[in-house]
Design an enzyme around this catalytic site. Structure first.
Site, PDB file in Angstrom:
ATOM      1  N   LYS A  54       0.842  -1.203   0.000  1.00 29.05           N
ATOM      2  CA  LYS A  54       0.000   0.000   0.000  1.00 29.05           C
ATOM      3  C   LYS A  54       0.876   1.251   0.000  1.00 29.05           C
ATOM      4  O   LYS A  54       0.600   2.220  -0.701  1.00 29.05           O
ATOM      5  CB  LYS A  54      -0.928  -0.006   1.223  1.00 29.05           C
ATOM      6  CG  LYS A  54      -2.035  -1.059   1.104  1.00 29.05           C
ATOM      7  CD  LYS A  54      -2.800  -1.270   2.405  1.00 29.05           C
ATOM      8  CE  LYS A  54      -3.794  -2.422   2.263  1.00 29.05           C
ATOM      9  NZ  LYS A  54      -4.485  -2.764   3.508  1.00 29.05           N
ATOM     10  N   GLN A  98      -4.176  -0.892   9.718  1.00 28.61           N
ATOM     11  CA  GLN A  98      -4.140  -2.266   9.203  1.00 28.61           C
ATOM     12  C   GLN A  98      -4.664  -3.251  10.243  1.00 28.61           C
ATOM     13  O   GLN A  98      -4.235  -3.249  11.396  1.00 28.61           O
ATOM     14  CB  GLN A  98      -2.697  -2.627   8.802  1.00 28.61           C
ATOM     15  CG  GLN A  98      -2.540  -3.997   8.177  1.00 28.61           C
ATOM     16  CD  GLN A  98      -3.235  -4.130   6.816  1.00 28.61           C
ATOM     17  OE1 GLN A  98      -3.251  -3.208   6.010  1.00 28.61           O
ATOM     18  NE2 GLN A  98      -3.826  -5.284   6.577  1.00 28.61           N
ATOM     19  N   ASP A 121     -10.769   3.152   4.048  1.00 28.01           N
ATOM     20  CA  ASP A 121     -11.052   1.714   3.974  1.00 28.01           C
ATOM     21  C   ASP A 121     -12.562   1.482   3.815  1.00 28.01           C
ATOM     22  O   ASP A 121     -12.991   0.399   3.442  1.00 28.01           O
ATOM     23  CB  ASP A 121     -10.591   1.023   5.276  1.00 28.01           C
ATOM     24  CG  ASP A 121      -9.317   0.217   5.062  1.00 28.01           C
ATOM     25  OD1 ASP A 121      -9.048  -0.166   3.905  1.00 28.01           O
ATOM     26  OD2 ASP A 121      -8.605  -0.021   6.055  1.00 28.01           O
TER      27      ASP A 121
END
Ligand code: NAD
Length: 284
Positions: A54, A98, A121
């Site tokens: 990412k 994460q 997200d």
């Protein structure tokens, strides 16, 4: 029949090129580049690999990227304080924490704390609620990436029976809402579903997201259907495989995604797309 492969790598690359062009346009207009903060707690190997990918993607697209690598013994208060600081930071358009977090930390508490307009997200109840009410804004990345794949191969949706295997918050449930929005007829199956083969055999569009290697037998797949395999499972030999028995399914389906190189690259492309969207539409 041998299915045509849905090449997620190439489709994701095209989307990322468009995002890079969008970033350049902002910068030429004298605006700051979109900013993404990626927070990693502890040293889970798989999470470390995802986060690294990412971060590289952010840099390639010309984003301002901030890395926050916290030790495994970080407290809830410390993590919350970091999220608060990033929420207030004007250079940051998106915050990604994460998952999974170490067991002593409460992931729900952290996700609720991220400002909804920085929730790239798409996991915050505000963004999930908007999707449920047909007003999507920051959409959960993996289901949004799957829709981009399906659009790329001209999926008709309306009149199609879409069957989702898996009902998690990050894949199965938002996937159902995305497919409803497109006009498909949706069935969600999960660990308590009896007779999974019956549902799979009726699927014009199958989304497998259980995280169980080879759960979906190739012979269950409806001839000519579209098969999207979200599962990422590592074999004892270190090979990555999906949830669908690929070799047999490929001989029956019309379209199928490979693992790796199908859904995975799309999730990252959608993360970048959400961050650019937040910079363009939510923060200026
Ligand atoms: P999860 O464990 O949170 O959810 C799994 C779901 O599958 C649950 O709803 C469970 O009820 C269901 N399930 C389990 N056994 C089943 C069975 N026998 N029949 C029907 N349903 C069953 O997992 P998740 O986070 O949604 O991830 C699923 C998979 O997708 C994992 O392999 C994960 O690594 C992968 N994943 C890939 C990407 C990507 O970008 N490619 C993104 C997210 C997740």
């Amino acid at each position: 029949m041998t299915a045509q492969l849905i090449d997620g790598k190439t489709i994701a690359l095209d989307i990322r090129k468009a995002i890079t062009a969008g970033v350049q346009k902002r910068v030429e207009q004298g605006l700051r580049p979109p900013g993404l903060a990626v927070v990693l707690v502890g040293n889970d190997t798989a999470s470390g690999i995802y986060v690294q990918k990412k971060r590289e993607a952010c840099e390639q697209a010309g984003f301002y990227a901030e890395d926050h690598d916290l030790s495994a013994d970080t407290t809830q208060e410390e993590l919350n304080a970091l999220v608060d600081r990033l929420n207030d930071d004007e250079r940051i358009d998106g915050i990604l924490v994460q998952l999974p977090l170490p067991e002593h930390l409460n992931a729900d508490e952290v996700l609720l704390r991220i400002r909804p307009d920085k929730d790239v997200d798409g996991f915050h109840p505000y963004n999930v609620g908007r999707l449920a009410q047909r007003l999507p804004e920051l959409r959960p990345c993996t289901p949004a990436g799957i829709i981009a794949l399906l659009d790329a191969v001209g999926t008709p949706y309306k009149g199609q029976h879409a069957v989702i295997v898996g009902a998690s918050n990050i894949v199965g449930r938002p996937m159902a809402m995305e497919l409803l929005l497109k006009g498909a007829t949706v069935t969600v199956t999960h660990r308590f579903t009896g007779d999974l083969p019956r549902f799979v055999a009726d699927a014009d569009l199958l989304i497998a997201a259980a995280g169980k290697p080879g759960l979906v037998k190739g012979e269950w797949v409806k001839p000519g259907s579209t098969v999207i395999d979200v599962g990422i499972n590592r074999t004892a030999e270190g090979k990555l495989i999906g949830d669908v028995e690929f070799d047999v399914a490929r001989e029956r389906a019309g379209w199928i995604t490979p693992v790796p190189g199908g859904v995975g690259p799309m999730t990252i492309a959608m993360l970048l797309q959400n961050t650019l969207y937040a910079a363009n539409k939510l923060h200026e």
